[in-house]
Design an enzyme around this catalytic site. Structure first.
Site, PDB file in Angstrom:
ATOM      1  N   HIS A  20       0.828  -1.203   0.000  1.00  0.00           N
ATOM      2  CA  HIS A  20       0.000   0.000   0.000  1.00  0.00           C
ATOM      3  C   HIS A  20       0.868   1.261   0.000  1.00  0.00           C
ATOM      4  O   HIS A  20       0.489   2.272  -0.585  1.00  0.00           O
ATOM      5  CB  HIS A  20      -0.950   0.000   1.198  1.00  0.00           C
ATOM      6  CG  HIS A  20      -2.162  -0.846   0.988  1.00  0.00           C
ATOM      7  ND1 HIS A  20      -3.435  -0.345   1.078  1.00  0.00           N
ATOM      8  CD2 HIS A  20      -2.295  -2.159   0.678  1.00  0.00           C
ATOM      9  CE1 HIS A  20      -4.305  -1.314   0.840  1.00  0.00           C
ATOM     10  NE2 HIS A  20      -3.634  -2.428   0.596  1.00  0.00           N
ATOM     11  N   GLY A  63       5.552   5.499  -4.745  1.00  0.00           N
ATOM     12  CA  GLY A  63       6.810   4.850  -4.390  1.00  0.00           C
ATOM     13  C   GLY A  63       6.925   4.467  -2.934  1.00  0.00           C
ATOM     14  O   GLY A  63       6.106   4.837  -2.099  1.00  0.00           O
ATOM     15  N   ASP A 104       8.035   5.102   0.161  1.00  0.00           N
ATOM     16  CA  ASP A 104       8.552   6.291   0.837  1.00  0.00           C
ATOM     17  C   ASP A 104       8.021   6.484   2.258  1.00  0.00           C
ATOM     18  O   ASP A 104       8.195   7.538   2.855  1.00  0.00           O
ATOM     19  CB  ASP A 104       8.230   7.529   0.009  1.00  0.00           C
ATOM     20  CG  ASP A 104       6.738   7.672  -0.267  1.00  0.00           C
ATOM     21  OD1 ASP A 104       5.928   6.944   0.342  1.00  0.00           O
ATOM     22  OD2 ASP A 104       6.380   8.514  -1.108  1.00  0.00           O
TER      23      ASP A 104
END
Length: 144
Positions: free
Chosen positions: A25, A31, A33
């Site tokens: 998710h 990305g 992050d």
């Protein structure tokens, strides 16, 4: 970090599946992050509180917090939450007899997270196989 991951999985056997889901998710929206970890406030609803993410397991969030706390005590400001989530996911997959794979380090934590970015970036449970294949193909994956 390995001790925290192992202890969490032993005490809560669903941790591996939940952490993998959290990682997916996170990565599917802009990305890998750690933006899914950011908590909403009065001014912004974050990815964590998008409807599709409301069922993400707290065990996975807890694992990242425990790992981050442990690492910060020993080496402050060195390892990002994004890297912690990536490595913890790999370690948990391996722990439940999944494949081992290298994790490239150096991710930066995103400081901005918006629930509005989630819709359309995660597959839905009611998608057909053809829709899922097209969805993942648009993200650079193939059926192999």
């Amino acid at each position: 970090m390995q001790d925290v991951v192992t202890t969490k999985q032993i005490n809560s056997p669903t941790t591996a599946a939940g952490t993998l889901r959290l990682f997916v998710h996170d990565c599917m929206v802009d990305g890998c992050d750690a933006s899914v970890l950011i908590i909403s406030n009065a001014f912004n609803t974050t990815e964590r509180d998008a409807n599709i993410n409301l069922s993400l397991p707290e065990d996975a969030f807890d694992l990242v917090i425990r790992d981050k706390t442990s690492l910060e005590l020993n080496c402050p400001d060195v390892v990002s939450c994004a890297d912690i989530l990536a490595v913890a996911t790999r370690d948990l997959i391996t722990m439940v007899d999944g494949p081992y794979y290298e994790v490239q380090m150096g991710r930066k934590d995103r400081l901005i997270s918006q629930a509005s970015r989630v819709e359309g970036n995660l597959p839905r449970v009611n998608m057909t196989i053809d829709q899922l294949i097209a969805f993942f193909a648009a993200k650079g994956f193939n059926i192999q």
